[in-house]
Design an enzyme around this catalytic site. Structure first.
Site, PDB file in Angstrom:
ATOM      1  N   HIS A  37       0.839  -1.207   0.000  1.00 47.74           N
ATOM      2  CA  HIS A  37       0.000   0.000   0.000  1.00 47.74           C
ATOM      3  C   HIS A  37       0.877   1.262   0.000  1.00 47.74           C
ATOM      4  O   HIS A  37       0.526   2.262  -0.626  1.00 47.74           O
ATOM      5  CB  HIS A  37      -0.898   0.028   1.239  1.00 47.74           C
ATOM      6  CG  HIS A  37      -1.898  -1.096   1.301  1.00 47.74           C
ATOM      7  ND1 HIS A  37      -1.837  -2.086   2.253  1.00 47.74           N
ATOM      8  CD2 HIS A  37      -2.971  -1.369   0.529  1.00 47.74           C
ATOM      9  CE1 HIS A  37      -2.846  -2.929   2.067  1.00 47.74           C
ATOM     10  NE2 HIS A  37      -3.546  -2.524   1.025  1.00 47.74           N
ATOM     11  N   ASP A 157      -3.313  -7.653  -7.686  1.00 39.27           N
ATOM     12  CA  ASP A 157      -4.704  -7.985  -8.009  1.00 39.27           C
ATOM     13  C   ASP A 157      -4.929  -7.651  -9.484  1.00 39.27           C
ATOM     14  O   ASP A 157      -5.653  -6.713  -9.825  1.00 39.27           O
ATOM     15  CB  ASP A 157      -5.648  -7.192  -7.106  1.00 39.27           C
ATOM     16  CG  ASP A 157      -5.463  -7.572  -5.654  1.00 39.27           C
ATOM     17  OD1 ASP A 157      -5.675  -8.746  -5.321  1.00 39.27           O
ATOM     18  OD2 ASP A 157      -5.079  -6.703  -4.850  1.00 39.27           O
ATOM     19  N   VAL A 183       4.718  -5.634  -4.598  1.00 37.45           N
ATOM     20  CA  VAL A 183       5.830  -5.563  -3.645  1.00 37.45           C
ATOM     21  C   VAL A 183       5.929  -6.926  -2.957  1.00 37.45           C
ATOM     22  O   VAL A 183       4.909  -7.506  -2.560  1.00 37.45           O
ATOM     23  CB  VAL A 183       5.591  -4.446  -2.602  1.00 37.45           C
ATOM     24  CG1 VAL A 183       6.729  -4.415  -1.572  1.00 37.45           C
ATOM     25  CG2 VAL A 183       5.482  -3.084  -3.295  1.00 37.45           C
TER      26      VAL A 183
HETATM   27  O1  PAF Z   1      -7.870  -4.138  -3.488  1.00 37.54           O
HETATM   28  C1  PAF Z   1      -8.567  -3.857  -2.502  1.00 37.54           C
HETATM   29  O2  PAF Z   1      -8.086  -3.688  -1.385  1.00 37.54           O
HETATM   30  C2  PAF Z   1     -10.071  -3.717  -2.681  1.00 37.54           C
HETATM   31  O3  PAF Z   1     -10.566  -4.634  -3.596  1.00 37.54           O
HETATM   32  C3  PAF Z   1     -10.502  -2.289  -3.037  1.00 37.54           C
HETATM   33  C4  PAF Z   1      -9.949  -1.863  -4.393  1.00 37.54           C
HETATM   34  C5  PAF Z   1     -10.029  -1.319  -1.972  1.00 37.54           C
HETATM   35  C6  PAF Z   1     -12.031  -2.218  -3.132  1.00 37.54           C
HETATM   36  O4  PAF Z   1     -12.626  -2.544  -1.906  1.00 37.54           O
END
Ligand code: PAF
Length: 296
Positions: A37, A157, A183
């Site tokens: 993140h 993802d 990462v």
């Molecule tokens: O990737 C994620 O953490 C979730 O699918 C998202 C994009 C925040 C949507 O809830």
């Protein structure tokens, strides 16, 4: 970082930001922030003066029996990580704020007119029916709450990134997407909030997942194997004898629609999902150029 929990407060704050002429970047998350993140935050920062991180565990994208209740939540920790990373606004709405009434309208992938399956019919979408409609719906809602100039999503993802890109195109959403490389920990495991579920022993077993992808890439890069079925066999073989690891899917696809390919190309993607004990993990890699064609 300023924490806001209501859409009205968020929009009021962002009106001030835009009045100064600043660009807004959004990093949508479900919290339990990790270095993956933080890389999204850094990418958004390169394109925007004001970075908003949303923390919302979206019930719409969890099926009954999935880990909605157990999903790791620690807003204090998320806030201090966001603060240290220079995030401007942390948007952490309650479920009632995002869904004041049970939703009766959603964003759903559809089959393409050329007859190809909907983008959520394969891989994650096939294993988790309805998951991507839940993701797209909440992402569209977050885009409407924040009106970001740019939004950052993780390459881990990959199917989510493909679907969000398609939604932005098909619904004319005025946002630029950044897809940020996965990462990994030093041992190769892709970072995921769900890694927190793994015991030390399971974590060691989970390394078979990046190893399988690595073996597939090596077969292509070093041995020139181009047949996707042969590469899938290489990946499956390296996962077969790992006890406690069950493969949900493993395959090779094109990067645009993630349709399975018969012959691998430089931009093909290898995708895998596997259960390690009770934890589901996903990962993917792209193949890159084979040896002798410019790879460093
Ligand atoms: O990737 C994620 O953490 C979730 O699918 C998202 C994009 C925040 C949507 O809830």
């Amino acid at each position: 970082v300023r924490t806001v929990t209501t859409i009205a407060e968020l929009r009021a704050m962002l009106r001030g930001v835009r009045a100064r002429g600043d660009r807004v970047g959004l990093v949508p998350t479900m919290g339990a922030l990790h270095a993956g993140h933080l890389a999204l935050i850094d990418a958004a920062r390169e394109h925007a003066q004001c970075v908003v991180v949303s923390v919302f565990v979206n019930p719409l994208q969890f099926a009954r029996g999935e880990d909605l209740a157990a999903y790791p939540r620690n807003l204090d920790r998320d806030r201090s990580l966001a603060d240290e990373r220079g995030v401007d606004i942390l948007f952490a709405p309650a479920v009632e704020e995002m869904y004041p009434a049970p939703p009766v309208v959603a964003v759903t992938p559809v089959a393409s007119p050329d007859g190809d399956l909907p983008l959520d019919a394969r891989w994650e979408g096939a294993v988790r029916p309805g998951h991507f409609a839940g993701v797209l719906t909440v992402v569209a809602k977050l885009f409407n709450c924040v009106s970001p100039d740019v939004a950052a999503f993780g390459r881990k993802d990959v199917q989510q990134a493909v679907l969000v890109r398609a939604m932005v195109r098909d619904l004319n959403l005025p946002v630029e997407l950044l897809v940020v490389p996965t990462v990994r920990d030093a041992d190769g495991l892709a970072l995921s909030s769900r890694n927190a579920y793994l015991s030390a022993e399971e974590r060691a077993r989970a390394l078979a997942i990046p190893r399988a992808l690595g073996a597939m890439r090596t077969a292509w890069v070093d041995r020139g194997v181009t047949d996707a079925a042969a590469l899938e066999a290489v990946g499956r073989a390296s996962l077969r004898d790992i006890s406690g690891v069950t493969v949900d899917y493993l395959g090779v696809a094109d990067p645009e629609r993630l349709a399975p390919v018969a012959t691998v190309a430089v931009d093909s993607v290898a995708l895998v999902a596997a259960r390690v004990g009770r934890t589901r993990l996903i990962d993917n890699i792209d193949f890159g150029p084979p040896r002798g064609t410019g790879r460093a």
